[in-house]
Design an enzyme around this catalytic site. Structure first.
Site, PDB file in Angstrom:
ATOM      1  N   PHE B  53       0.846  -1.192   0.000  1.00 28.89           N
ATOM      2  CA  PHE B  53       0.000   0.000   0.000  1.00 28.89           C
ATOM      3  C   PHE B  53       0.878   1.237   0.000  1.00 28.89           C
ATOM      4  O   PHE B  53       1.896   1.280   0.693  1.00 28.89           O
ATOM      5  CB  PHE B  53      -0.888   0.056   1.255  1.00 28.89           C
ATOM      6  CG  PHE B  53      -1.996  -0.955   1.289  1.00 28.89           C
ATOM      7  CD1 PHE B  53      -2.878  -1.098   0.224  1.00 28.89           C
ATOM      8  CD2 PHE B  53      -2.173  -1.739   2.425  1.00 28.89           C
ATOM      9  CE1 PHE B  53      -3.918  -2.010   0.291  1.00 28.89           C
ATOM     10  CE2 PHE B  53      -3.217  -2.656   2.491  1.00 28.89           C
ATOM     11  CZ  PHE B  53      -4.087  -2.792   1.424  1.00 28.89           C
ATOM     12  N   GLU B  54       0.389   2.238  -0.721  1.00 36.21           N
ATOM     13  CA  GLU B  54       1.066   3.526  -0.827  1.00 36.21           C
ATOM     14  C   GLU B  54       1.356   4.186   0.528  1.00 36.21           C
ATOM     15  O   GLU B  54       2.304   4.937   0.676  1.00 36.21           O
ATOM     16  CB  GLU B  54       0.137   4.378  -1.684  1.00 36.21           C
ATOM     17  CG  GLU B  54       0.415   5.798  -1.845  1.00 36.21           C
ATOM     18  CD  GLU B  54      -0.665   6.422  -2.748  1.00 36.21           C
ATOM     19  OE1 GLU B  54      -0.849   5.940  -3.873  1.00 36.21           O
ATOM     20  OE2 GLU B  54      -1.306   7.372  -2.302  1.00 36.21           O
ATOM     21  N   GLY B  55       0.533   3.896   1.528  1.00 35.52           N
ATOM     22  CA  GLY B  55       0.763   4.479   2.852  1.00 35.52           C
ATOM     23  C   GLY B  55       2.024   3.961   3.511  1.00 35.52           C
ATOM     24  O   GLY B  55       2.495   4.537   4.495  1.00 35.52           O
ATOM     25  N   GLY B  56       2.587   2.840   3.008  1.00 31.11           N
ATOM     26  CA  GLY B  56       3.838   2.344   3.563  1.00 31.11           C
ATOM     27  C   GLY B  56       3.798   0.906   4.050  1.00 31.11           C
ATOM     28  O   GLY B  56       4.705   0.462   4.753  1.00 31.11           O
ATOM     29  N   GLY B 134      -0.580   8.536  -5.568  1.00 24.93           N
ATOM     30  CA  GLY B 134       0.575   7.795  -6.087  1.00 24.93           C
ATOM     31  C   GLY B 134       0.355   7.257  -7.494  1.00 24.93           C
ATOM     32  O   GLY B 134       1.218   6.564  -8.030  1.00 24.93           O
TER      33      GLY B 134
END
Lengths: 319, 256
Positions: B53-56, B134
Site C-alpha cells: 500500500f502507498e501508505g507504507g 501515487g
C-alpha cells in the site's frame, strides 16, 4: 524568494536555532504563536491518519492568514483550512475528504472558482521534495512525473540528463517548510518523539522544516524515551514546541490509539455536500470557534464516538 | 443474459482483475476493486502474492469487515510484514521490486493514459478531481492493470489531462519520454478485458464477458478499439470467488 535556499542560508538558519536539551512544553495557544501569517506549513500524517488536527484547530481559532500548506495527501483538515480563510494554497498529491465520500465539494468550490490554488505533485514527488529538504541538498532526481502533464503546470521542476547513463531524469527541488505540524503517540518534554505505525513523510518533514511543533497524545519522561532509543524517530533538536493533546487527531485517527470517527466524518461530509461554503462555515463555528477549549470540542464529538474510536484503535494490537 | 447475473459490476471487475494476478507477484494496490482483486487472488490461486500500500505497508492481510477507508489508515497494516515511510514504499517501485500496479481513473484513452485531475480545460476545469496521489508514480514504474466501468465518457479519444502515463502517443513515445519501465498491461471493465497492441500500443479487446459482443464494447468506447484475432469469452465469476468478496465486505460498502 527563490524556491530553494542557498546552502549558506540553510546552514545559517539551522545555526541560529536553539538546539540545547531544554523543556519546551507549551499550550496550543502558545504554539500557535510560533506560526506566522504567510508561513509555509508542512502537515504531518496522511489522509485520515495522524493529522495534526488540534494544532490546525488552534490556528483557525487564532485567525492565521495566507498559510501555504504542504501535505502528502490532504483531507478534511485542509478543507477546513481553506473554508476558514486560513489558507488559499495547498501543495499535495491528492485532495478530497476520502475516497468513500466522493470528490470534495469544498476542494471543488475553492479551486474551480480560483479562490485557492491546488498545486498537484505526484505522491513520490512530494516525498522526494521533503527528503531533499531533509538531506540538505537542493534537489533530488527521480523517474516519475516524466511524460505526464503534471510537469506542464509546475514551475519548480526540471528535466535533466544523467551524467553517468544519459537517461532522462526529473529533478525536484528541496522543500523546507517554515514550520511542520506533527502529531505523535508520545514524546518527552524535550521533543524526542516516538511514533507508532505508519510514519508517512513525517520524519523527512521534521528534518526539512525550520521549526517543528509536536502535538502528542502523551508527554512521557526522558527516562522512558531512553529505555527504547531505537523507537525515537524525531530528534529533540529539530523540535521547537511540544503540546500534550489527548485525541489530538480527532475525528481522524492516531495509530493504535483511535481509529477515525466514522459517524462524525459521515455527518460532516453531509453538511459540506449540501453547501460547501455555508456547511463548512457552520461546522467551523460550531466545532472550532464555539468550544472554550479542546476538551469541550471533544465533548461535542461525544463520548460514545470517542469510546468506539478508541476501542477500534486499540484493536490493531490484537490478533 | 444480464438478468441472470448473480453478481454486481464491482464483483465482476474484482474477480476478473484478480485472475490476472500471478502467484509470487508483488502488487501495489489501492482500496476498492484493486484491494478486492489482490486479496481474492491471495486467497485462491496466488497465496504467495504480496500486497503493498502507498501508505507504507508491505504484505498486508485485510481483515474481513474491516476494510480500510484509504491506503493510509491502521487497518492497512493488519498482519503486515513491514511498515515503511510513504516515500520509501514508492521508491520500491523505482528500484523495480513491484510487478503490478492497480488503479482507476476518470478518463482513459486508446494508449491507456489516465486522467484523475481535471475534466475539461485544466485552466478552466468543469470539475477539479482529487488528483494523482501515487497513481502517476505507480503507472510510471510498474505494469498496470486498470479496473473501471466501461462508459463512453470514460473511454475517450484524448484525455483532458495526462495524470498517469500509459503509452502517451503510442509506439515508443513512452520510452522516449524517459519512462523506461512499466506500462499498461490490462484494462478490465464490466464488458471485457483489453490489452495493448505490441507495436502501436493501441487498446485491443482480448476477452468479452459472457453475453457481451465486440460491437457493444465499441459502442461504449469513444475511440476505435482493435480486436484480437483470437478473442476469448471470460469465465463468469464462480460462487467460491464471490463468497470471498462477500466475506471481505459483509456490509457491501464497496461491492454493492
Amino acid at each position: 524568494m527563490p524556491t530553494v535556499r542557498s546552502y549558506d542560508q540553510l546552514r545559517e538558519d539551522v545555526r541560529s536555532r536553539d538546539r540545547s536539551l531544554r523543556e519546551k512544553v507549551v499550550s496550543l495557544e502558545e504554539a500557535a504563536g510560533l506560526v506566522n501569517d504567510g508561513d509555509g506549513v508542512g502537515l504531518g500524517g496522511s489522509t485520515l491518519s495522524r493529522t495534526p488536527l488540534a494544532m490546525i484547530w488552534q490556528l483557525i481559532r487564532s485567525g492565521r492568514k495566507d498559510l501555504k500548506l504542504y501535505r502528502s495527501i490532504a483531507s478534511s483538515e485542509s478543507e477546513l483550512l481553506l473554508a476558514a480563510g486560513v489558507s488559499r494554497y495547498i501543495l499535495t498529491s491528492w485532495f478530497s475528504q476520502g475516497i468513500i465520500w466522493g470528490v470534495s465539494k469544498v476542494m471543488r468550490h475553492y479551486t474551480e472558482n480560483k479562490l485557492a490554488v491546488f498545486e498537484e505533485w505526484s505522491h513520490m514527488g512530494v516525498g522526494m521534495r521533503f527528503r531533499a529538504g531533509a538531506m540538505g541538498v537542493p534537489y533530488l532526481p527521480m523517474r516519475t512525473m516524466l511524460g505526464s502533464n503534471l510537469t506542464n503546470r509546475l514551475e519548480d521542476i526540471e528535466e535533466s540528463t544523467c551524467p553517468f547513463t544519459d537517461e532522462k531524469l526529473l529533478l525536484v527541488p528541496a522543500l523546507n517548510p517554515d514550520v511542520a505540524l506533527i502529531h505523535v503517540q508520545r514524546c518527552d518534554a524535550f521533543g524526542n518523539a516516538q511514533l507508532d505505525g505508519l510514519s508517512f513523510m513525517d520524519i523527512d518533514l521534521a528534518m526539512a522544516a525550520d521549526k517543528v511543533i509536536l502535538t502528542t497524545e502523551q508527554v512521557v519522561s526522558n527516562e522512558q524515551i531512553r529505555r527504547r532509543p531505537d523507537q525515537t524517530k524525531i530528534p529533540f533538536f529539530t523540535v521547537d514546541a511540544v503540546v500534550e493533546v489527548p485525541f489530538g487527531c480527532a475525528p481522524h485517527e492516531c495509530y493504535g490509539v483511535y481509529e477515525p470517527f466514522f459517524d462524525h466524518l459521515d455527518w460532516y461530509a453531509k453538511q459540506i455536500k449540501a453547501d460547501p461554503v455555508e456547511g463548512a462555515r457552520r461546522y467551523i463555528d460550531e466545532f472550532i470557534h464555539a468550544p472554550k477549549d479542546w476538551n469541550e470540542y471533544l465533548s461535542k464529538l461525544g463520548t460514545a464516538e470517542i469510546v468506539d474510536a478508541a476501542r477500534r484503535g486499540r484493536s490493531i494490537y490484537d490478533l | 443474459m444480464t438478468s441472470e447475473r448473480n453478481y454486481t459490476a464491482t464483483e465482476l471487475l474484482s474477480v476478473v482483475a484478480g485472475r490476472l494476478l500471478k502467484d509470487g507477484q508483488v502488487v501495489f494496490a489501492g482500496v476498492g476493486v484493486p484491494l478486492f482483486a489482490a486479496t481474492l487472488a491471495q486467497r485462491t490461486h496466488a497465496p504467495s502474492l504480496t500486497i503493498l500500500f502507498e501508505g507504507g505497508t508491505i504484505g498486508a492481510f485485510v481483515e474481513p469487515g474491516k476494510l480500510p477507508p484509504s491506503t493510509n489508515e491502521q487497518r492497512c497494516t493488519h498482519r503486515a510484514n513491514m511498515l515503511l515511510s510513504a516515500t520509501d514504499v514508492l521508491l520500491l517501485l523505482q528500484r523495480g521490486y513491484v510487478d503490478i500496479g492497480f488503479m482507476g481513473g476518470a478518463q482513459i484513452d486508446m494508449y491507456g493514459n489516465l486522467n484523475s485531475s481535471y475534466i475539461g480545460d485544466p485552466d478552466e476545469p468543469r470539475t477539479r478531481l482529487p488528483g494523482t496521489g501515487g497513481g502517476n508514480d505507480i503507472s510510471s514504474l510498474a505494469n498496470m492493470i486498470v479496473a473501471t466501468r466501461h462508459e463512453k465518457r470514460r473511454f475517450v479519444e484524448k484525455v483532458d489531462f495526462i495524470t498517469s502515463p500509459g503509452f502517451l502517443d503510442g509506439g515508443d513515445t513512452r520510452r522516449g519520454s524517459g519512462l523506461l519501465a512499466g506500462g499498461m498491461y490490462r484494462v478490465v471493465t464490466d464488458l471485457g478485458i483489453m490489452g495493448f497492441d505490441s507495436h502501436s500500443k493501441r487498446m485491443k479487446i482480448l476477452s468479452l464477458h459472457p453475453g457481451v459482443t465486440a460491437e457493444e464494447v465499441q459502442d461504449n468506447t469513444g475511440f476505435e478499439l482493435l480486436v484480437d484475432d483470437n478473442v476469448q469469452v471470460t469465465d463468469p465469476p464462480q460462487e467460491s470467488e464471490l463468497n470471498v468478496l462477500r466475506e471481505l465486505d459483509p456490509d457491501r460498502m464497496y461491492t454493492a
